[in-house]
Design a protein around this motif. Structure first.
Motif, PDB file in Angstrom:
ATOM      1  N   HIS A  30       0.831  -1.212   0.000  1.00 42.08           N
ATOM      2  CA  HIS A  30       0.000   0.000   0.000  1.00 42.08           C
ATOM      3  C   HIS A  30       0.867   1.265   0.000  1.00 42.08           C
ATOM      4  CE1 HIS A  30      -2.746  -3.147   1.477  1.00 42.08           C
ATOM      5  NE2 HIS A  30      -3.689  -2.443   0.890  1.00 42.08           N
ATOM      6  N   VAL A  31       1.725   1.341  -1.000  1.00 42.50           N
ATOM      7  CA  VAL A  31       2.642   2.481  -1.136  1.00 42.50           C
ATOM      8  C   VAL A  31       1.920   3.645  -1.803  1.00 42.50           C
ATOM      9  CG1 VAL A  31       4.790   3.297  -2.181  1.00 42.50           C
ATOM     10  CG2 VAL A  31       4.646   0.963  -1.261  1.00 42.50           C
ATOM     11  N   LYS A  32       1.967   4.788  -1.158  1.00 42.29           N
ATOM     12  CA  LYS A  32       1.304   5.984  -1.671  1.00 42.29           C
ATOM     13  C   LYS A  32       2.215   6.721  -2.658  1.00 42.29           C
ATOM     14  CE  LYS A  32      -0.858  10.275   0.020  1.00 42.29           C
ATOM     15  NZ  LYS A  32      -1.207  11.053   1.240  1.00 42.29           N
ATOM     16  N   VAL A  33       1.685   6.991  -3.856  1.00 47.82           N
ATOM     17  CA  VAL A  33       2.434   7.712  -4.887  1.00 47.82           C
ATOM     18  C   VAL A  33       1.569   8.872  -5.382  1.00 47.82           C
ATOM     19  CG1 VAL A  33       3.508   7.578  -7.169  1.00 47.82           C
ATOM     20  CG2 VAL A  33       3.658   5.620  -5.607  1.00 47.82           C
ATOM     21  N   PRO A  34       2.062  10.107  -5.309  1.00 48.38           N
ATOM     22  CA  PRO A  34       1.265  11.241  -5.805  1.00 48.38           C
ATOM     23  C   PRO A  34       1.073  11.142  -7.315  1.00 48.38           C
ATOM     24  CG  PRO A  34       3.511  11.935  -5.282  1.00 48.38           C
ATOM     25  CD  PRO A  34       3.368  10.536  -4.776  1.00 48.38           C
ATOM     26  N   LYS A  35      -0.032  11.636  -7.816  1.00 46.42           N
ATOM     27  CA  LYS A  35      -0.304  11.532  -9.245  1.00 46.42           C
ATOM     28  C   LYS A  35       0.657  12.350 -10.093  1.00 46.42           C
ATOM     29  CE  LYS A  35      -5.011   9.881  -9.479  1.00 46.42           C
ATOM     30  NZ  LYS A  35      -6.408  10.172  -9.898  1.00 46.42           N
ATOM     31  N   THR A  36       1.332  13.309  -9.464  1.00 48.94           N
ATOM     32  CA  THR A  36       2.376  14.034 -10.198  1.00 48.94           C
ATOM     33  C   THR A  36       3.478  13.092 -10.643  1.00 48.94           C
ATOM     34  OG1 THR A  36       3.460  14.513  -8.071  1.00 48.94           O
ATOM     35  CG2 THR A  36       1.982  16.203  -8.976  1.00 48.94           C
ATOM     36  N   HIS A  37       3.601  11.938  -9.953  1.00 44.96           N
ATOM     37  CA  HIS A  37       4.657  10.966 -10.236  1.00 44.96           C
ATOM     38  C   HIS A  37       4.095   9.676 -10.854  1.00 44.96           C
ATOM     39  CE1 HIS A  37       6.853  13.738  -7.754  1.00 44.96           C
ATOM     40  NE2 HIS A  37       7.960  13.033  -7.828  1.00 44.96           N
ATOM     41  N   LEU A  38       2.899   9.752 -11.404  1.00 49.00           N
ATOM     42  CA  LEU A  38       2.288   8.609 -12.069  1.00 49.00           C
ATOM     43  C   LEU A  38       2.400   8.819 -13.582  1.00 49.00           C
ATOM     44  CD1 LEU A  38       0.693   5.946 -11.631  1.00 49.00           C
ATOM     45  CD2 LEU A  38      -1.407   7.324 -11.797  1.00 49.00           C
ATOM     46  N   VAL A  39       3.289   8.053 -14.212  1.00 52.82           N
ATOM     47  CA  VAL A  39       3.625   8.246 -15.626  1.00 52.82           C
ATOM     48  C   VAL A  39       2.930   7.172 -16.467  1.00 52.82           C
ATOM     49  CG1 VAL A  39       5.520   8.283 -17.298  1.00 52.82           C
ATOM     50  CG2 VAL A  39       5.855   9.256 -15.009  1.00 52.82           C
ATOM     51  N   PRO A  40       2.160   7.558 -17.486  1.00 48.31           N
ATOM     52  CA  PRO A  40       1.427   6.582 -18.312  1.00 48.31           C
ATOM     53  C   PRO A  40       2.338   5.844 -19.283  1.00 48.31           C
ATOM     54  CG  PRO A  40       1.043   8.797 -19.152  1.00 48.31           C
ATOM     55  CD  PRO A  40       1.870   8.957 -17.896  1.00 48.31           C
ATOM     56  N   GLY A  41       3.150   4.959 -18.753  1.00 46.69           N
ATOM     57  CA  GLY A  41       4.137   4.256 -19.566  1.00 46.69           C
ATOM     58  C   GLY A  41       3.552   3.491 -20.729  1.00 46.69           C
ATOM     59  N   TYR A  42       2.325   2.996 -20.589  1.00 44.78           N
ATOM     60  CA  TYR A  42       1.699   2.196 -21.647  1.00 44.78           C
ATOM     61  C   TYR A  42       1.568   2.967 -22.955  1.00 44.78           C
ATOM     62  CZ  TYR A  42      -2.604   4.842 -20.734  1.00 44.78           C
ATOM     63  OH  TYR A  42      -3.524   5.851 -20.588  1.00 44.78           O
ATOM     64  N   LYS A  43       1.490   4.298 -22.867  1.00 40.60           N
ATOM     65  CA  LYS A  43       1.350   5.110 -24.075  1.00 40.60           C
ATOM     66  C   LYS A  43       2.579   5.020 -24.973  1.00 40.60           C
ATOM     67  CE  LYS A  43      -1.874   8.550 -22.184  1.00 40.60           C
ATOM     68  NZ  LYS A  43      -2.086   9.990 -21.901  1.00 40.60           N
ATOM     69  N   GLY A  44       3.711   4.639 -24.381  1.00 42.04           N
ATOM     70  CA  GLY A  44       4.930   4.500 -25.167  1.00 42.04           C
ATOM     71  C   GLY A  44       4.910   3.301 -26.092  1.00 42.04           C
ATOM     72  N   TYR A  45       3.913   2.436 -25.936  1.00 45.13           N
ATOM     73  CA  TYR A  45       3.826   1.231 -26.765  1.00 45.13           C
ATOM     74  C   TYR A  45       2.461   1.104 -27.436  1.00 45.13           C
ATOM     75  CZ  TYR A  45       7.979   0.450 -24.007  1.00 45.13           C
ATOM     76  OH  TYR A  45       9.203   0.613 -23.408  1.00 45.13           O
ATOM     77  N   ASP A  46       1.606   2.098 -27.264  1.00 52.14           N
ATOM     78  CA  ASP A  46       0.326   2.121 -27.964  1.00 52.14           C
ATOM     79  C   ASP A  46       0.504   2.494 -29.432  1.00 52.14           C
ATOM     80  OD1 ASP A  46      -1.138   1.351 -25.824  1.00 52.14           O
ATOM     81  OD2 ASP A  46      -2.107   3.280 -25.452  1.00 52.14           O
ATOM     82  N   LYS A  47       1.587   3.170 -29.723  1.00 51.83           N
ATOM     83  CA  LYS A  47       1.924   3.576 -31.086  1.00 51.83           C
ATOM     84  C   LYS A  47       3.444   3.519 -31.224  1.00 51.83           C
ATOM     85  CE  LYS A  47       1.928   8.435 -29.650  1.00 51.83           C
ATOM     86  NZ  LYS A  47       1.323   9.774 -29.847  1.00 51.83           N
ATOM     87  N   PRO A  48       3.974   3.573 -32.426  1.00 50.57           N
ATOM     88  CA  PRO A  48       5.430   3.457 -32.595  1.00 50.57           C
ATOM     89  C   PRO A  48       6.200   4.576 -31.899  1.00 50.57           C
ATOM     90  CG  PRO A  48       4.313   3.056 -34.677  1.00 50.57           C
ATOM     91  CD  PRO A  48       3.269   3.583 -33.728  1.00 50.57           C
ATOM     92  N   THR A  49       7.065   4.200 -30.969  1.00 48.52           N
ATOM     93  CA  THR A  49       8.010   5.124 -30.329  1.00 48.52           C
ATOM     94  C   THR A  49       9.339   4.386 -30.163  1.00 48.52           C
ATOM     95  OG1 THR A  49       7.735   4.516 -27.986  1.00 48.52           O
ATOM     96  CG2 THR A  49       6.071   5.993 -28.937  1.00 48.52           C
ATOM     97  N   ALA A  50      10.363   5.133 -29.853  1.00 50.47           N
ATOM     98  CA  ALA A  50      11.699   4.542 -29.692  1.00 50.47           C
ATOM     99  C   ALA A  50      11.937   4.005 -28.289  1.00 50.47           C
ATOM    100  CB  ALA A  50      12.766   5.585 -30.032  1.00 50.47           C
ATOM    101  N   ASP A  51      10.935   4.028 -27.425  1.00 49.57           N
ATOM    102  CA  ASP A  51      11.140   3.674 -26.020  1.00 49.57           C
ATOM    103  C   ASP A  51      11.748   2.281 -25.847  1.00 49.57           C
ATOM    104  OD1 ASP A  51      10.048   6.112 -25.538  1.00 49.57           O
ATOM    105  OD2 ASP A  51       8.485   5.424 -24.184  1.00 49.57           O
ATOM    106  N   GLY A  52      11.223   1.296 -26.557  1.00 41.81           N
ATOM    107  CA  GLY A  52      11.745  -0.061 -26.418  1.00 41.81           C
ATOM    108  C   GLY A  52      13.189  -0.165 -26.866  1.00 41.81           C
ATOM    109  N   ALA A  53      13.504   0.443 -27.993  1.00 41.66           N
ATOM    110  CA  ALA A  53      14.879   0.400 -28.508  1.00 41.66           C
ATOM    111  C   ALA A  53      15.851   1.077 -27.552  1.00 41.66           C
ATOM    112  CB  ALA A  53      14.938   1.065 -29.885  1.00 41.66           C
ATOM    113  N   ILE A  54      15.392   2.115 -26.861  1.00 48.97           N
ATOM    114  CA  ILE A  54      16.264   2.808 -25.908  1.00 48.97           C
ATOM    115  C   ILE A  54      16.591   1.910 -24.723  1.00 48.97           C
ATOM    116  CG2 ILE A  54      16.365   4.729 -24.257  1.00 48.97           C
ATOM    117  CD1 ILE A  54      14.733   6.347 -26.398  1.00 48.97           C
TER     118      ILE A  54
END
Length: 411
Positions: free
Chosen positions: A226-250
């Motif tokens: 039950h770790v509390k994380v503020p939404k300012t620090h919640l990053v939508p990582g899934y968006k990096g793979y919903d469409k072509p990006t270089a995230d995986g190659a990096i």
């Protein structure tokens, strides 16, 4: 899972940097800083491996040097250097100590993901942390899931924050991180990076990493209660793979750079040992081991393959730069393909160079006092991250059938 986890006390968090980190301003400066640090890191690398001594001072010097913010965009005060330079930096550090070289991998990947998927406010906040020398660790992978991309760790939305619950392993860098990006899924099964403070209540990092290689990557089990994380620090990582990006190659190219660094170090160690300690073979008729024609040929072949891997590493970095600048299905796929090619060669030369060290240097090289087996142990351990047999399949499908690689962090 490791049955002894509950008997080991969690490692307490460390303080954040007292002052801002240096900011590198050019490719040349980045390489010079990396070489200076590597010259220091290599001095006690064998002792750290043998006795599993944490690289505490070395890691502080590394993250404060400016080399951890090389891919922060210029618009936010960062250097925004080429991934060809960034991968060369990681190779240089990894040749000195591959465990230290690996620790930065997920930090660089998360910074890249923030650039891809975060809004401007979140980018300003989190890039600012990176420029201060704050280290992002990771709590991505899980030990008991069916596949690497299957995540049982979840978060619940609580308004201005989320609450994360789960258990992670293979958490490179988490022990001495300042922030811990946690891959957790929402109610729709989408994966986010919930970036928790290392000292957050309910977050425990346990020093139970027992692999025979990469022994000081500061990995282990991460327990999330039950770790509390503020939404300012919640990053939508899934968006990096919903469409072509270089995230995986990096994420992948940093793995390649670590393995290329191991190969380089193993070859240099072989040359040094053969020239100063090895004896000529009885049938060679030579005075010195370095005059042996078969050894000369072997060193030539190993060096040639290392240079080929390094050339592909640089080519992959340039392809990633283009995919970051103009992400299309074609540019991203090409970045993935060249990176996969580099991954194949770096894996094969790292393992072969570390293995042939003993064949060429001779029996004396196996003595415990030299600890030369660390190169093979590190190469064999690190190259298991992404199976090369699947890289061959990706390459074949692309060139034969025109099929682009899948979009995820392992491709």
């Amino acid at each position: 899972m490791n049955e002894h986890v509950q008997t080991i006390k969690p490692v307490p968090p460390i303080p954040r940097p007292s002052g801002p980190a240096h900011v590198v301003r050019s490719d040349q400066e980045a390489i010079e800083v990396a070489k200076r640090l590597a010259a220091d890191f290599v001095k006690n690398a064998s002792v750290r491996d043998r006795d599993r001594v944490w690289p505490v001072q070395e890691l502080d010097a590394f993250s404060q040097s400016g080399l951890w913010s090389l891919n922060v965009p210029k618009a936010f005060g960062g250097p925004e250097l080429s991934y060809a330079t960034i991968s060369q930096v990681v190779e240089i550090i990894s040749a000195a100590d591959s465990s230290i070289g690996q620790i930065v991998q997920n930090h660089i990947g998360v910074v890249a993901a923030i650039r891809t998927v975060s809004d401007e406010g979140q980018q300003k906040l989190l890039f600012g942390e990176a420029l201060k020398g704050v280290r992002f660790g990771n709590a991505f992978s899980e030990f008991g899931s069916k596949r690497a991309a299957d995540f049982e760790t979840r978060f619940e939305d609580k308004g201005d924050h989320v609450v994360v619950t789960g258990r992670k392993f293979y958490a490179t860098g988490a022990l001495l991180a300042h922030l811990v990006p946690i891959v957790a899924t929402d109610g729709e099964g989408r994966a986010w990076y919930a970036i928790a403070d290392r000292g957050a209540e309910g977050l425990a990092v346990i020093d139970d990493w027992s692999s025979f290689g990469q022994r000081t990557t500061l990995s282990g089990t991460v327990i999330l209660d039950h770790v509390k994380v503020p939404k300012t620090h919640l990053v939508p990582g899934y968006k990096g793979y919903d469409k072509p990006t270089a995230d995986g190659a990096i994420f992948q190219i940093i793995q390649v750079a670590v393995d290329t660094g191991i190969a380089k170090a193993a070859i240099e160690e072989t040359i040094g040992f053969v020239r100063t300690k090895s004896r000529a073979w009885v049938d060679s008729g030579k005075e010195h081991a370095f005059e042996d024609p078969y050894t000369i040929q072997a060193i030539g072949g190993l060096t040639l393959r290392l240079h080929a891997a390094q050339a592909l590493l640089e080519k992959a970095g340039r392809a990633i730069d283009e995919a970051v600048r103009a992400p299309t299905a074609e540019s991203v796929a090409w970045a993935q393909i060249v990176t996969a090619e580099a991954k194949v060669l770096s894996t094969e030369i790292a393992i072969d160079a570390a293995n042939r060290l003993f064949e060429l240097a001779g029996t004396r090289s196996t003595l415990a006092e030299h600890n030369l087996d660390r190169y093979w142990r590190n190469a064999r351990t690190h190259t298991l991250h992404d199976p090369v047999r699947w890289k061959y399949a990706i390459l074949g499908d692309y060139f034969l059938n025109g099929k682009n690689p899948p979009l995820h962090a392992w491709s």
